[in-house]
Scaffold this motif. Structure first.
Motif, PDB file in Angstrom:
ATOM      1  N   VAL A  88      -7.940  -8.171  -2.753  1.00  0.00           N
ATOM      2  CA  VAL A  88      -9.039  -7.211  -2.733  1.00  0.00           C
ATOM      3  C   VAL A  88      -8.624  -5.998  -1.911  1.00  0.00           C
ATOM      4  N   LEU A  89      -9.118  -4.848  -2.328  1.00  0.00           N
ATOM      5  CA  LEU A  89      -8.969  -3.619  -1.561  1.00  0.00           C
ATOM      6  C   LEU A  89     -10.327  -3.287  -0.971  1.00  0.00           C
ATOM      7  N   LEU A  90     -10.393  -3.205   0.350  1.00  0.00           N
ATOM      8  CA  LEU A  90     -11.643  -2.902   1.036  1.00  0.00           C
ATOM      9  C   LEU A  90     -11.663  -1.455   1.498  1.00  0.00           C
ATOM     10  N   ARG A  91     -12.795  -0.797   1.312  1.00  0.00           N
ATOM     11  CA  ARG A  91     -13.003   0.511   1.910  1.00  0.00           C
ATOM     12  C   ARG A  91     -13.281   0.325   3.405  1.00  0.00           C
ATOM     13  N   PRO A  92     -13.241   1.390   4.195  1.00  0.00           N
ATOM     14  CA  PRO A  92     -13.528   1.264   5.626  1.00  0.00           C
ATOM     15  C   PRO A  92     -14.922   0.726   5.942  1.00  0.00           C
ATOM     16  N   VAL A  97       0.831  -1.208   0.000  1.00  0.00           N
ATOM     17  CA  VAL A  97       0.000   0.000   0.000  1.00  0.00           C
ATOM     18  C   VAL A  97       0.864   1.256   0.000  1.00  0.00           C
ATOM     19  N   GLY A  98       2.171   1.104   0.095  1.00  0.00           N
ATOM     20  CA  GLY A  98       3.105   2.205  -0.093  1.00  0.00           C
ATOM     21  C   GLY A  98       2.749   3.466   0.675  1.00  0.00           C
ATOM     22  N   GLY A  99       2.624   4.573  -0.067  1.00  0.00           N
ATOM     23  CA  GLY A  99       2.376   5.877   0.534  1.00  0.00           C
ATOM     24  C   GLY A  99       0.991   6.063   1.114  1.00  0.00           C
ATOM     25  N   ASP A 145      -3.637   2.964  -8.763  1.00  0.00           N
ATOM     26  CA  ASP A 145      -4.664   3.829  -9.346  1.00  0.00           C
ATOM     27  C   ASP A 145      -5.929   3.829  -8.493  1.00  0.00           C
ATOM     28  N   HIS A 146      -6.300   2.666  -7.991  1.00  0.00           N
ATOM     29  CA  HIS A 146      -7.524   2.573  -7.195  1.00  0.00           C
ATOM     30  C   HIS A 146      -7.306   3.086  -5.774  1.00  0.00           C
ATOM     31  N   LEU A 147      -6.114   2.952  -5.251  1.00  0.00           N
ATOM     32  CA  LEU A 147      -5.818   3.588  -3.961  1.00  0.00           C
ATOM     33  C   LEU A 147      -5.968   5.095  -4.072  1.00  0.00           C
ATOM     34  N   SER A 148      -5.491   5.660  -5.180  1.00  0.00           N
ATOM     35  CA  SER A 148      -5.639   7.098  -5.403  1.00  0.00           C
ATOM     36  C   SER A 148      -7.103   7.480  -5.551  1.00  0.00           C
ATOM     37  N   GLN A 162       0.220  -4.168  -9.299  1.00  0.00           N
ATOM     38  CA  GLN A 162       0.531  -3.062  -8.403  1.00  0.00           C
ATOM     39  C   GLN A 162       0.115  -1.713  -8.969  1.00  0.00           C
ATOM     40  N   GLN A 163       0.354  -1.467 -10.255  1.00  0.00           N
ATOM     41  CA  GLN A 163      -0.005  -0.180 -10.829  1.00  0.00           C
ATOM     42  C   GLN A 163      -1.513   0.032 -10.816  1.00  0.00           C
ATOM     43  N   ASP A 164      -2.240  -1.027 -11.151  1.00  0.00           N
ATOM     44  CA  ASP A 164      -3.700  -0.933 -11.110  1.00  0.00           C
ATOM     45  C   ASP A 164      -4.177  -0.672  -9.683  1.00  0.00           C
TER      46      ASP A 164
END
Length: 515
Positions: free
Chosen positions: A484-488, A462-464, A504-507, A499-501
């Motif tokens: 999967v990336l979960l919202r709160p 999750v880097g920065g 983009d979704h983290l942003s 990772q690049q994709d």
């Protein structure tokens, strides 16, 4: 959470990112552009109303160190003990914040099923949840537990205070109380019920239908044997689903009976009103006496045209009202709070993407529209007229098909919701159930209200974004997709292994990374 694979850092960004340009907005009072006469900002968010929605929202904001004040016009909590039901999705949300065990101690579990128009069908097998039941709990108890949770996290609650006026400017909101005191905050959220003062001050339309019918509800003692009551309830219940007397412990009964007409909902019914309607429908008043509480409920159905005007938002009954059939009202408000809380906190903390706060309305308004529609349909099925009764018999037959029954129960319990996050697998935009992970259970990792990357590849980072998103590398997680990336709020914001994709979704959901 002490595993080295689970990384987290506290949020430290206290800057504020503005997303609202001052202009002419109907129904909103504006202060002069100059800040010379303005009081200093005292709070980040003021919440009007300390019911379940307001208390839950306060707690969600406090998870992110947002300064919160909750204003409650009542000086004391309600004294009457109305039982409300927490549906599957609300139980999941309580589990995500570590509240479920505490709440469950005060409630009574019963199997999921029989929710849609009170058609007595069991829940289909294999519902996709670890909490596939209904939890009945006294309303004062759930309000107390949620308020206690919020205050333990640092929220302030002031009772005997009500909003009388508001003004917006380019820095925040000035809230005037009924005693003339003025408070300042960056945002104001109206969780002040169906007759919301905040909504009226904003001039937000509340279109829909007024009440056509009313139902009397209360708890009282009876003067006839239980067998006589049960026989009469069974007889009438074949065609009238708005009539029942149910034992409620300590000699009391829960009594529900159609009212004679529609009156001012602010005016409580009398015991004589109950007796008259019981005699009119059942031929006897069952000797009811010694009421604990008496109330009435109409079938008015309304939805706010907007959930946000500048720095003022609406949630819970202030944004939508509907008949109580299916028991969705309290649950809908709690879920509003979960959707809004982390987004509003992100805006205040300064890392929210530009349009994040707008997704509160784009996601929750359609959900409320669907609830209003399904309660309209259920009310028609409660009618004693021949046409609706024939339709009810047909739907009762159709619910023997697993697909129909499953669809309706997922709708009522809100586990079928899918937000529109764009094209992708069916899981995208849906909530993720409480799956098994290396540390135990997924929801145990969401107690702090942060995002979570569940990484089965052990290759991603999750880097920065580590100040607002946690990372769990677990190849054993019971999941049929790589990551999967979960919202709160537990909804799936991304699925993949690139990772690049992911970046983009983290942003998209969590703003710019910290360098």
């Amino acid at each position: 959470m002490d595993s080295p694979q689970f990384t987290a850092e506290p949020s430290s960004n206290g800057t504020v990112e503005r997303d609202f340009t001052v202009g002419d907005v109907p129904g909103v009072l504006r202060s002069p552009a100059s800040g010379a006469d303005r009081a200093p900002l005292m709070y980040d968010v003021i919440i009007a109303g300390c019911g379940p929605t307001g208390a839950m929202l306060a707690a969600e904001l406090r998870l992110h160190d947002v300064r919160v004040l909750v204003l409650e016009k009542e000086t004391e909590p309600v004294s009457f003990v109305r039982i409300v039901g927490l549906h599957i999705r609300s139980l999941e949300l309580m589990a995500m914040r570590g509240l479920l065990d505490r709440i469950r101690e005060h409630g009574r579990q019963r199997p999921a099923g029989g929710f849609f128009a009170a058609i007595d069908k069991p829940a289909p097998k294999g519902l996709d949840s670890a909490h596939a039941y209904l939890l009945g709990i006294p309303q004062p108890v759930i309000v107390h537990l949620l308020e206690e949770h919020a205050t333990q996290l640092g929220a302030q609650v002031r009772r005997g205070c009500a909003v009388a006026g508001l003004e917006q400017d380019d820095e925040g909101v000035t809230v005037e109380l009924t005693d003339g005191e003025q408070l300042r905050s960056r945002y104001l959220v109206g969780c002040d019920g169906a007759r919301s003062t905040v909504r009226k001050l904003l001039g937000v339309g509340f279109p829909g239908e007024p009440a056509r019918t009313e139902t009397l509800m209360g708890e009282m003692e009876v003067g006839v044997p239980q067998e006589e009551i049960a026989a009469k309830v069974t007889e009438i219940g074949r065609t009238n689903q708005r009539f029942w007397l149910r034992p409620f412990g300590a000699g009391a009964y829960s009594v529900v009976v159609p009212a004679a007409g529609v009156s001012d909902r602010a005016e409580p019914p009398t015991l004589e009103d109950f007796k008259q309607q019981l005699r009119a429908i059942a031929g006897t008043d069952f000797g009811v006496h010694s009421p604990r509480w008496l109330s009435r409920c109409g079938d008015a159905t309304r939805l706010a045209e907007r959930y946000r005007v500048g720095q003022v938002l609406l949630a819970g009954d202030a944004a939508h009202i509907h008949p109580p059939t299916g028991g969705q009202g309290l649950n809908l408000g709690l879920q509003d709070a979960f959707n809004l809380g982390w987004k509003l906190a992100a805006q205040i903390r300064g890392w929210a993407p530009k349009t994040l706060l707008d997704t509160y309305q784009t996601e929750r308004h359609p959900v409320a529209e669907d609830v209003l529609d399904n309660t309209r349909a259920q009310m028609e099925l409660h009618s004693t007229e021949p046409g609706p009764q024939a339709l009810r018999r047909l739907l009762t037959e159709l619910m023997d098909f697993d697909e129909v029954n499953r669809h309706l129960i997922e709708k009522i319990t809100a586990i079928g919701i899918r937000y529109d996050f764009g094209e992708g697998p069916d899981l995208l935009g849906r909530r993720l159930r409480d799956i098994a992970v290396e540390q135990g259970h997924l929801y145990g990792l969401l107690h702090r209200g942060r995002g979570l990357l569940l990484d089965r590849t052990e290759r991603l980072t999750v880097g920065g974004w580590s100040d607002r998103v946690d990372h769990l590398a677990d190849p054993t997680a019971v999941l049929d997709v790589p990551c999967v990336l979960l919202r709160p709020d537990g909804h799936v914001a991304w699925i993949g292994d690139d990772q690049q994709d992911l970046d983009d979704h983290l942003s998209r959901w969590f703003g710019k990374p910290v360098d």
